[in-house]
Enzyme design. Structure first.
Site, PDB file in Angstrom:
ATOM      1  N   HIS A   1      -3.312  -4.029   1.347  1.00 45.82           N
ATOM      2  CA  HIS A   1      -3.374  -5.303   0.635  1.00 45.82           C
ATOM      3  C   HIS A   1      -4.744  -5.933   0.857  1.00 45.82           C
ATOM      4  CE1 HIS A   1      -1.971  -8.970  -1.241  1.00 45.82           C
ATOM      5  NE2 HIS A   1      -2.281  -9.681  -0.169  1.00 45.82           N
TER       6      HIS A   1
ATOM      7  N   CYS B   1      -4.014  -7.085  -6.250  1.00 46.75           N
ATOM      8  CA  CYS B   1      -4.637  -7.895  -5.201  1.00 46.75           C
ATOM      9  C   CYS B   1      -6.121  -7.588  -5.084  1.00 46.75           C
ATOM     10  CB  CYS B   1      -3.929  -7.664  -3.871  1.00 46.75           C
ATOM     11  SG  CYS B   1      -3.882  -5.939  -3.353  1.00 46.75           S
TER      12      CYS B   1
END
Length: 979
Positions: free
Chosen positions: A906, A350
């Site tokens: 994330h 990510c």
């Protein structure tokens, strides 16, 4: 001049060919099989280039170019760009209107101009043969006298006067362009007529073969709403009709068809038009017949026409597929939503997806990378800049699997240099950004270093080539800036300047005071540039204290700010994430950190002036650098990490020892007369490939161990790479490090180990009795030559056979061991990926609740807060919304880290799309629209990396995009009004 064939200087830009030079030629529109194409002809000859226009036009722009001249620029869906300059403004405007009609899908097959439709007829000729048309016209003549008796001749005279004008082929009295003159007469009845197409297939086939003159005369009469036929003589009402009258006519036609009195009812409905045809005018309107433009009534030629020919059936099928103007079209927003697709998460990637989305959203960065004609085939396949550009081009047009493969290649290109990104563990987004930018700059430097030294044939006298051959580095022109640190001695005032280049700034979180509101990014930036004291020994006066000031010496187009959202806990030896709230302003100002000598950012036109746009010739599109006989062979500077890997396998240590032993044995058989002389020659010719005789006659017995090893390596390197003869000097060699495939997924070249083309010296004098030539290849796939004329020939062969058998056994063992290790490594990698993914999800779920942080966070403990006066604070607050202060920057992207710890979490990215003029959130593969206010409020605790674009650059890009869109909208409105 016909507006469908315009002449002028032409330039084409595409990913395959780069940017071509301006060449005289013409644009010609050709229609074939319901598809419109653009054919580019050059005056110098050659094969014309054909570009499909149907459903392939992205944008059409028309700009003035001198007095009464214009430049027409056409952009296709694959980002190919075609320009034609110095075109008469009138012709260019008509061509633009036609292209816009094709772009908006308003020029279907049933409504394309034929030979009788004004100036378009010469190009988009009719599909019906002259023979068939002549037969139809002669039939109409024969039937005219039979129908005159039963027709009303009262309304026939004014109608015949209108249609009988010899100049009616191009109705030039109607205002508007060629498109507006042609299409309106067809669109007025297209909607009600389509409903009758599905009723009688045989009848439709027969109606297709009617003459163009019949069709043109039917239109005004069908729309007639008065008994005296005023519509036939009133130009303003000629192409207008009442919807009610159409429906009544359609109903009457259906009743006539069911009653079976087709010839009689057809004649009474249409009046006396059949008997009043004048074929002198109808002959100029060949093949105006089309199924979608036919009236629903039956034709008078029902009982006399022959059976439909296959051509008619083919036409009917093509036109039947087209449903016309009223077909429900998919909204534009749905197309955009389909294109808005993010990047797949390859396994804790990510951080990479978020950074790539932010970089790709920088329009000036993307333009500098793609639009300066970089010779991609000159760049190694595994170079990051090549992988990066390929993903940028394909990200919105390829499928998810292809995009995933391109992402892997980008990751591998970075992992080859920075091994910490090679696995599937979580990484820091800022570290990835820094590595990516540094690697892109290195690739551009290597390209320019090679490009400057490479000769370009046929361009010595070109005025377009300047003294400096260099391509613009997108990182330098857009992201790099320069800061000057001034060290001022507090005792004597001596100033020591020092300049430093940055791609981004890492700024601290200011310490928050309880009574005060949250701090902003502006505060952190000002905190970075505040003056500070340090211990410094002055060379002039010996003072020990100095003051350091930081000022911008050169501003960037895009300022990247990295907010340090972490602090180190000494007791626990852990990095903690700081969830302190930080206000994200729309605008930042650098005015207090600039001087009068501060250089502004590079303008958007700077790249075009500084970079040399060199068109890619056919000789430059091969997969390697070309070796010229007149110049030394140049190695591309992208080299392998290990030079030993060029000629030796990983398990070639034993082979090296055997080569040394064979070389020592060879020395005992050689004479010693010219050993010293040959050794000196060998040392002098080290940059050039030495002769076999020189290497093999060298004094091996007098060499040290290191020298002998180097000599044997030189022999192995020479024999491992096939040499080319003088006849092949002009032919390029293929190499994966110098080739550029059109789609980066191609077969590997034939000689993957060849780094450059080397020419061996010609051996002029050879004495077979004085030495024995021994050739041994590193890959051991070639037969070894046996020495001739040596005394120990039999013993040498026997020993060599034994060694060869032993080598084969060792090779098999090594191969089996290597396969086992490879399988074990792959299994371990899969296990690591699964374990990392599970750990990431677990940590993310555990930390998501605490992601917003706490108001008790006070930022970095050793950082003080900025102090502003009341006036300064008010001015900065106003500028945060308006950007009125000098050197202001506008927020265009935010990379956020969601999670409570700095070691897990994330990454997502919010970017502003200048083309769509909207904000989007990219969460790996998911893309959603978001408001700017939501970005500022939702990312105030998780925002990690911020991208700010210079306000003037942003406004210029936005204005250009708005003008382009408004121009397209105006063209669409004009076309719709004309229709």
């Amino acid at each position: 001049m016909s507006p469908l064939k315009i002449h002028g200087p032409i330039r084409i830009r595409s990913m395959q060919t780069g940017i071509t030079k301006w060449k005289e030629g013409s644009f010609e529109i050709v229609e074939k099989e319901n598809k419109v194409s653009l054919v580019v002809h050059y005056n110098t000859g050659g094969i014309p280039r054909i570009f499909q226009l149907s459903h392939n036009i992205k944008n059409v722009v028309l700009r003035p170019s001198g007095a009464k001249q214009s430049r027409l620029m056409l952009t296709l869906q694959d980002n190919s760009f075609l320009s034609i300059d110095k075109v008469p403004s009138k012709d260019a405007e008509e061509m633009r209107l036609f292209l816009d009609a094709v772009h908006q899908n308003r020029l279907p097959a049933a409504m394309k101009p034929s030979q009788g439709s004004g100036s378009f007829g010469a190009i988009l000729g009719s599909r019906t043969s002259q023979k068939e048309t002549s037969r139809q016209l002669s039939y109409s003549d024969n039937q005219a006298s039979a129908k005159r008796g039963s027709l009303e001749t009262k309304d026939d005279i004014p109608f015949r006067k209108v249609l009988g004008n010899p100049g009616r082929g191009s109705i030039k009295t109607v205002a508007g362009s060629g498109i507006a003159r042609t299409i309106p007469s067809l669109t007025s009845t297209s909607t009600p007529l389509r409903s009758g197409l599905l009723e009688n297939r045989t009848e439709k086939r027969k109606r297709m073969i009617s003459t163009g003159s019949e069709l043109n005369e039917d239109y005004p009469k069908e729309n007639d709403s008065s008994s005296n036929n005023k519509a036939m003589t009133d130009p303003s009402r000629k192409y207008l009709t009442s919807s009610r009258e159409k429906q009544l006519s359609l109903k009457q036609s259906e009743e006539n068809r069911t009653s079976g009195l087709l010839p009689l009812q057809s004649s009474s409905f249409y009046g006396s038009r059949a008997g009043s045809k004048e074929h002198s005018s109808g002959g100029t309107n060949l093949d105006r017949t089309n199924v979608s433009s036919q009236t629903p009534s039956a034709k008078r030629s029902l009982g006399f026409l022959p059976q439909p020919v296959p051509l008619s059936v083919k036409k009917l099928r093509c036109n039947q597929d087209y449903t016309g103007w009223n077909k429900p079209r998919v909204p534009l927003s749905s197309h955009q939503q389909q294109q808005l697709q993010g990047f797949s998460n390859l396994g804790n990637t990510c951080y990479m997806n978020a950074i790539l989305q932010s970089l790709f959203s920088l329009q000036s960065f993307a333009n500098d990378l793609l639009k300066q004609g970089i010779p991609w085939k000159k760049i190694p396949l595994n170079a990051l800049i090549r992988r990066f550009a390929h993903l940028l081009v394909k990200k919105d047009i390829c499928n998810s699997e292809t995009k995933k493969d391109l992402l892997k290649k980008v990751k591998n290109a970075i992992s080859a240099t920075a091994e910490r990104f090679s696995g599937y563990m979580q990484n820091d987004a800022h570290e990835f950004l820094s590595q990516c930018l540094d690697q892109l700059k290195e690739d551009m430097e290597k390209l320019n270093k090679t490009w400057k030294t490479e000769p370009v044939s046929g361009e010595e006298n070109s005025p377009d080539i300047s003294a400096t051959r260099a391509y613009t580095c997108p990182v330098i022109t857009n992201l790099e800036f320069e800061v000057q640190h001034s060290i001022i001695c507090k005792a004597c005032g001596e100033i020591i300047p020092k300049r430093e280049q940055f791609n981004d700034l890492s700024i601290d979180l200011p310490r928050r005071k309880k009574p005060l509101p949250p701090r902003s990014i502006q505060d952190s930036l000002d905190l970075f540039f505040r003056a500070e004291e340090l211990e410094y020994s002055c060379e002039k006066c010996g003072g020990k204290c100095a003051l350091v000031r930081h000022k911008f010496n050169r501003l960037p187009r895009v300022l990247i700010l990295h907010l340090k959202r972490y602090s180190f806990n000494v007791a626990l030896s852990l990095n903690n994430k700081i969830g302190q709230q930080v206000i994200i302003p729309r605008y930042l100002t650098l005015s207090s950190h600039c001087t009068e000598n501060t250089k502004p950012p590079f303008t958007l036109g700077w790249s075009a002036h500084m970079a040399i746009s060199r068109p890619l010739k056919a000789s430059q599109m091969v997969n390697s650098c070309i070796t010229s006989p007149s110049t030394p062979s140049k190695k591309f500077t992208f080299k392998s990490k290990s030079s030993l890997a060029l000629c030796l396998d990983s398990d070639s240590e034993d082979e090296l020892k055997r080569s040394v032993a064979l070389s020592q044995r060879l020395c005992e058989m050689l004479g010693n007369e010219q050993q010293q002389e040959d050794l000196e020659k060998d040392s002098k010719l080290c940059p050039i490939e030495p002769d076999k005789s020189e290497l093999e006659n060298s004094g091996f017995d007098r060499m040290s161990e290191e020298e002998l090893l180097a000599a044997v390596l030189e022999i192995s390197k020479r024999d491992a790479s096939p040499s080319l003869s003088h006849e092949d000097d002009d032919k390029p060699t293929s190499s994966p490090d110098t080739g550029f495939a059109e789609d980066d997924i191609q077969e590997m070249p034939e000689n993957p180990d060849t780094m450059e083309t080397e020419k061996p010296k010609t051996i002029t004098e050879l004495d077979p009795a004085s030495f024995t030539e021994i050739t041994k290849d590193c890959d051991e796939n070639k037969e070894n030559k046996t020495p001739e004329g040596s005394q120990g020939e039999v013993d040498w062969l026997q020993q060599y056979d034994m060694e060869r058998e032993r080598e084969e056994q060792e090779l098999q063992q090594a191969l089996a061991q290597s396969l086992q290790e490879q399988e074990a490594w792959e299994q371990k990698e899969d296990d690591d990926l699964k374990r990392a993914t599970e750990l990431s999800l677990q940590e993310f779920n555990n930390s998501f609740v605490d992601a917003l942080g706490s108001d008790e966070d006070s930022g970095n403990e050793d950082v003080f807060d900025m102090e502003y006066t009341e006036a300064e604070a008010e001015e900065l607050k106003r500028n945060a919304e308006t950007g009125n202060l000098p050197h202001s920057y506008r927020l265009i992207s935010v990379v956020s880290h969601i999670g409570s710890t700095s070691s897990s979490g994330h990454y997502i990215s919010d970017v502003y799309d200048i083309k769509k003029q909207a904000w989007f959130t990219y969460n790996d593969l998911e893309v959603s629209k978001i408001q700017e206010a939501a970005v500022q409020s939702d990312r105030d605790r998780s925002g990690y990396i911020f991208f700010y674009m210079h306000k003037e650059i942003f406004d210029e890009l936005l204005e250009t995009e708005k003008n382009s869109q408004s121009l397209s909208t105006e063209v669409g409105k004009t076309t719709r009004q004309a229709l």
